[in-house]
Design an enzyme around this catalytic site. Sequence first.
Site, mmCIF file in Angstrom:
data_model
loop_
_atom_site.group_PDB
_atom_site.id
_atom_site.type_symbol
_atom_site.label_atom_id
_atom_site.label_comp_id
_atom_site.label_asym_id
_atom_site.label_seq_id
_atom_site.Cartn_x
_atom_site.Cartn_y
_atom_site.Cartn_z
ATOM 1 N N GLY A 1 118.079 54.661 -15.796
ATOM 2 C CA GLY A 1 117.676 55.887 -15.110
ATOM 3 C C GLY A 1 118.879 56.676 -14.632
ATOM 4 N N SER B 1 119.832 61.435 -14.232
ATOM 5 C CA SER B 1 119.546 62.382 -13.153
ATOM 6 C C SER B 1 119.534 61.635 -11.822
ATOM 7 C CB SER B 1 118.190 63.084 -13.366
ATOM 8 O OG SER B 1 117.133 62.131 -13.320
ATOM 9 N N GLY B 2 119.463 62.405 -10.738
ATOM 10 C CA GLY B 2 119.269 61.822 -9.412
ATOM 11 C C GLY B 2 120.320 60.827 -8.988
ATOM 12 N N GLY C 1 120.828 57.838 -9.985
ATOM 13 C CA GLY C 1 121.450 57.138 -11.099
ATOM 14 C C GLY C 1 122.655 57.892 -11.620
ATOM 15 N N SER D 1 112.936 50.029 -2.204
ATOM 16 C CA SER D 1 112.573 51.114 -1.292
ATOM 17 C C SER D 1 111.954 50.533 -0.028
ATOM 18 C CB SER D 1 111.566 52.049 -1.966
ATOM 19 O OG SER D 1 110.968 52.927 -1.020
ATOM 20 N N TYR E 1 103.273 52.205 -6.579
ATOM 21 C CA TYR E 1 104.724 52.355 -6.509
ATOM 22 C C TYR E 1 105.313 51.412 -5.452
ATOM 23 C CZ TYR E 1 109.264 54.344 -5.346
ATOM 24 O OH TYR E 1 110.610 54.489 -5.084
#
Length: 286
Positions: A15, A18-19, A21, A144, A171
């Site tokens: 991943g 983007s973001g 990662g 998370s 999630y």
Amino acid sequence: MTPGTMEGKICFITGATSGIGLESARALARQGATVVLSGRDKGRGEAALAEVRRTVPDAKLDLLLADLTSMASVRQLVSDFQARYSRLDVLLNNAGLILDRRKVTADGFEATFATNHLAHFLLTNLLLDMLKSSGAARVVNVASEGHRFVSLDFLDDPQAERGSYSGTQVYSSSKLANILFSRALAKRLTGTKVTSNSLHPGVVRTGFGHNSEGFFKHLVKLASPFMLSAEGGARTSVYLASAPEVEGVTAKYFAKCKVARESKAAQDDAAAEKLWRMSAELVGVG
């Protein structure tokens, strides 16, 4: 982090286009590591490489493509990586997915569980020998604080087949799975120099959740001004991947670059073993 401190190291990030990662890749490249970015889309992947090189002109980068909803694609990803590299110092399991509606992958798995947990479980297991032979290697799992919102009941219905589907609950369950996996992996790495830790990146302002169509996407939009930047969200990942002071530290959960206490459910070793056995059977590893 000090430039050059990761010189000669090979880092593999899922991943990574983007973001957090992408920002993790940038930070590790800045420290001199060779960074292998993994993503689904070639165009986005090449754009990510260009973006890192914009700020780190001498970055040593590579791109491998894979669809983490597919276990066959994960196996091909491992094959592609091993064809190019003979060592692996850091495996950063970063990719994540959240959906509003239940979707089933080609393998018959619920897509969020498949992407967030099963793909990384399989990827890590297939790369374990390489990690062990590389010395003081590190496995870093991005979890998370959302893991606190669910119980171990998800182990009785990991594919979210019963009742109404809640994307946020599924999630959160996958994030609990990330921590339990990290814990069980650390146990199996006893006697080696390889460590396994998980982390909370913070509430980060990225494109995450934009594939969602309902309430969660709306919530992300409202909260966006109060969230961390992607760079800020990557700090704990980069810290666990590269900081000398955490060499040898394992089976811990981190937030803001410090050891944090995970939920009681996330500390359940029997549950971690149950998840391991279930996952191994689902993806076909010993």
